[in-house]
Design an enzyme around this catalytic site. Structure first.
Site, PDB file in Angstrom:
ATOM      1  N   GLU A 182       0.794  -1.221   0.020  1.00  0.00           N
ATOM      2  CA  GLU A 182       0.136  -0.085   0.023  1.00  0.00           C
ATOM      3  C   GLU A 182       0.843   1.277   0.008  1.00  0.00           C
ATOM      4  OE1 GLU A 182      -2.874  -0.385  -0.511  1.00  0.00           O
ATOM      5  OE2 GLU A 182      -3.413  -2.395   0.021  1.00  0.00           O
ATOM      6  N   GLY A 183       0.261   2.327  -0.737  1.00  0.00           N
ATOM      7  CA  GLY A 183       1.090   3.491  -0.824  1.00  0.00           C
ATOM      8  C   GLY A 183       0.892   4.377   0.205  1.00  0.00           C
TER       9      GLY A 183
HETATM   10  N1  LIG Z   1       6.236  13.861  -5.630  1.00  0.00           N
HETATM   11  C1  LIG Z   1       4.986  13.149  -6.084  1.00  0.00           C
HETATM   12  N2  LIG Z   1       4.857  11.853  -6.064  1.00  0.00           N
HETATM   13  C2  LIG Z   1       3.499  11.411  -6.732  1.00  0.00           C
HETATM   14  C3  LIG Z   1       2.651  12.210  -7.512  1.00  0.00           C
HETATM   15  N3  LIG Z   1       1.823  11.362  -8.053  1.00  0.00           N
HETATM   16  C4  LIG Z   1       2.142  10.173  -7.436  1.00  0.00           C
HETATM   17  N4  LIG Z   1       3.300  10.207  -6.555  1.00  0.00           N
HETATM   18  C5  LIG Z   1       3.669   8.835  -6.257  1.00  0.00           C
HETATM   19  O1  LIG Z   1       3.376   7.975  -6.341  1.00  0.00           O
HETATM   20  C6  LIG Z   1       2.784   7.258  -5.241  1.00  0.00           C
HETATM   21  C7  LIG Z   1       1.299   6.447  -5.899  1.00  0.00           C
HETATM   22  O2  LIG Z   1       0.393   7.691  -5.773  1.00  0.00           O
HETATM   23  P1  LIG Z   1      -1.292   7.258  -5.766  1.00  0.00           P
HETATM   24  O3  LIG Z   1      -1.581   6.246  -6.552  1.00  0.00           O
HETATM   25  O4  LIG Z   1      -1.949   8.474  -5.636  1.00  0.00           O
HETATM   26  O5  LIG Z   1      -1.561   6.760  -4.396  1.00  0.00           O
HETATM   27  P2  LIG Z   1      -0.790   5.880  -3.356  1.00  0.00           P
HETATM   28  O6  LIG Z   1      -1.892   5.478  -2.100  1.00  0.00           O
HETATM   29  O7  LIG Z   1       0.592   6.199  -2.690  1.00  0.00           O
HETATM   30  O8  LIG Z   1      -0.476   4.422  -3.878  1.00  0.00           O
HETATM   31  P3  LIG Z   1      -1.790   3.239  -4.438  1.00  0.00           P
HETATM   32  O9  LIG Z   1      -2.845   3.514  -3.791  1.00  0.00           O
HETATM   33  O10 LIG Z   1      -0.920   2.031  -4.042  1.00  0.00           O
HETATM   34  O11 LIG Z   1      -1.802   3.551  -5.898  1.00  0.00           O
HETATM   35  C8  LIG Z   1       2.552   8.358  -4.186  1.00  0.00           C
HETATM   36  O12 LIG Z   1       2.645   7.541  -2.898  1.00  0.00           O
HETATM   37  C9  LIG Z   1       3.795   9.124  -4.555  1.00  0.00           C
HETATM   38  O13 LIG Z   1       5.102   8.558  -3.845  1.00  0.00           O
HETATM   39  C10 LIG Z   1       3.113  13.425  -7.595  1.00  0.00           C
HETATM   40  O14 LIG Z   1       2.167  14.151  -8.202  1.00  0.00           O
HETATM   41  N5  LIG Z   1       4.145  13.716  -6.916  1.00  0.00           N
END
Ligand SMILES: Nc1nc2c(ncn2[C@@H]2O[C@H](COP(=O)(O)OP(=O)(O)OP(=O)(O)O)[C@@H](O)[C@H]2O)c(=O)[nH]1
Ligand SMILES: *[C@@H]1O[C@H](CO)[C@@H](O)[C@H](O)[C@H]1NC(C)=O
Ligand SMILES: *[C@@H]1O[C@H](CO)[C@@H](O)[C@H](O)[C@H]1NC(C)=O
Ligand SMILES: *[C@@H]1O[C@H](CO)[C@@H](O)[C@H](O)[C@H]1NC(C)=O
Length: 428
Positions: A48-49
């Site tokens: 999980e992110g």
């Molecule tokens: N710095 C930065 N990192 C980003 C950005 N978008 C995504 N990330 C990175 O990519 C990861 C995945 O983003 P998301 O899908 O939005 O959410 P998450 O909960 O972290 O991951 P999942 O739920 O597993 O997809 C984030 O935790 C960040 O580390 C952005 O616009 N800027």
């Protein structure tokens, strides 16, 4: 008719039980038993992110708040890292990070009592977990039958990531800490809301000094999704002062934006926020442009850079702003490409912190600074079903932006009318 409030009754009983137990517990102190209060630890599926983990915090914080009606419970904040998306290798290892690195822990405490795991560990040789509950989905799911809430202690479907020590105790990854041990692991098949765990946890309230840990904490659902408690816990999740100040400095320097000018000033205590807040936002639009894995799994919902540029220009033109800030997990080359698709009328602004700053605030801090900047823009466009975008939308909702400036997403190429995100209105 006069009734005795139930919660008073219970806490009185707990207080009595406390004094009796405390003596025995303190004798066992050096063997790793914690005295006094009960502690709930939790962890998640390692995949999980960062942003989903913040959502799970809300679920568990609301739950512990409820649990506190049955005893003196403290929520233990699991350290951050390593996370699969935190890929920067040049800034060193990203693990055992306390919450205060990213969040304002004093603010969290104003919703529910929490403690950093490192603080809980600081005065003991070993932390002993009395019960470790490994949650799992029911093997047969719920097919097409009626969905119902249920749970059952049963055989582990997959072997949990724990192993037995010679002394008959259980060890695991435990965020990289060697000095945490559990008495026993039990697998609990689970389907339902967090509050369904209440009977299991409150059983431990009768005695003090218990440490219970829930693993796979992403499995239970929110007790109060989108309700008052959800928003209270969410509002308590202020970022660390340092990250706000970096974001503010960037806004002033590159976007001519600050909280006074943009009506994005919040009271220093989230409990003093009012429903009437009305934000205007800085003189820029923000797009959160998710790349990487989103390009594969979700081609029908993710735009090309060229079409993303079109959508950003369209809104910037409508709102008569020149600055377009983009938060992205894309590469610098992708950002340059995006720039090349924009008319020279517009200025693309991205956050590119120095090596020193990145080393200090790490990947999680960089992401939060971008989120703060986007949450103060005049207009926001997110990525389809990205939890990173959701966190920005919540922040804008707290600040009091008009819905049509917040609940927007990029459409895939050729689609000018894709379905827009649900409006998650705050409730106070
Ligand atoms: N710095 C930065 N990192 C980003 C950005 N978008 C995504 N990330 C990175 O990519 C990861 C995945 O983003 P998301 O899908 O939005 O959410 P998450 O909960 O972290 O991951 P999942 O739920 O597993 O997809 C984030 O935790 C960040 O580390 C952005 O616009 N800027
Ligand atoms: C461990 O947990 C199982 C299942 O919950 C239980 O049957 C067993 O008695 C426990 N063992 C100890 C030593 O607590
Ligand atoms: C949002 O709604 C307001 C009021 O209805 C309107 O004036 C404004 O133009 C809308 N903004 C956008 C970007 O559509
Ligand atoms: C646009 O996207 C929506 C989903 O958001 C989809 O239902 C619709 O069919 C798409 N339209 C075109 C022209 O692709």
């Amino acid at each position: 008719m006069m009734t005795i409030p139930v919660h008073l009754y219970i806490s009185f009983a707990v207080l009595v039980a406390f004094n009796v137990i405390r003596l025995q517990a303190s004798q066992a102190c050096d063997r790793g038993v914690v005295t006094g209060r009960n502690y709930l630890m939790y962890d998640l599926n390692p995949a999980e992110g960062f942003n989903l983990r913040r959502d799970v915090y809300i679920r568990i914080a609301v739950f512990v708040k409820r649990l506190q009606q049955h005893g003196d419970w403290v929520l233990v904040l699991p350290p951050w890292g390593p996370l699969p998306h935190w890929k920067s290798k040049d800034i060193g290892e990203q693990l055992k990070l306390p919450w205060k690195k990213f969040f304002n822990v004093e603010s969290l405490v104003k919703y529910v009592t929490v403690v950093e795991l490192s603080d809980l560990l600081s005065d003991k040789k070993t932390l002993l977990v009395n019960q470790l509950i490994y949650l799992q989905h029911f093997q047969d799911g719920w097919n097409d039958e009626k969905w119902e809430e249920k749970y059952k202690f049963e055989e582990c479907i997959k072997k949990p990531p724990y192993w037995e020590t010679k002394g008959g105790l259980v060890k695991g990854w435990f965020w990289g800490y060697e000095n945490i041990e559990a008495k026993n692991v039990s697998c609990l098949s689970f389907q339902g809301h967090y509050k369904k765990l209440l009977p299991i946890l409150s059983k431990h309230s009768k005695t003090s000094g218990k440490v219970v840990m829930i693993d796979r904490g992403e499995i239970p659902l929110h007790d109060d999704y989108g309700g008052v408690n959800y928003w209270k816990a969410r509002r308590s999740m202020r970022y660390s002062d340092h990250l706000y100040s970096l974001a503010n400095q960037f806004r002033r320097e590159f976007l001519e934006s600050d909280d006074e000018r943009d009506d994005t000033l919040l009271p220093s205590d989230w409990r003093d926020e009012s429903v009437e807040l009305k934000a205007k936002g800085g003189n820029y639009v923000c797009g959160h442009l998710r790349r990487q894995d989103f390009l594969y799994g979700r081609a029908s919902d993710v735009p090309s850079l060229e079409f993303a540029a079109k959508q950003l220009e369209k809104i910037a033109l409508l709102l008569d702003v020149q600055n377009i800030f983009v938060a992205s997990d894309g590469t610098n080359q992708e950002m340059e490409k995006l720039r090349s698709y924009l008319s020279p009328k517009f200025r693309l602004v991205v956050y590119l912190p120095s090596f020193e700053t990145r080393k200090e605030i790490l990947d999680g801090g960089v992401a939060i600074v971008e989120q703060i900047i986007c949450s103060r823009a005049r207009h926001f466009i997110g990525s389809f079903e990205s939890t990173f975008s959701f966190r920005i939308q919540e922040e804008r909702e707290i600040l009091g932006f008009p819905s049509n400036s917040t609940f927007n997403r990029f459409c895939a190429d050729g689609n000018n009318s894709c379905e827009q995100p649900a409006k998650w209105k705050k409730v106070m």
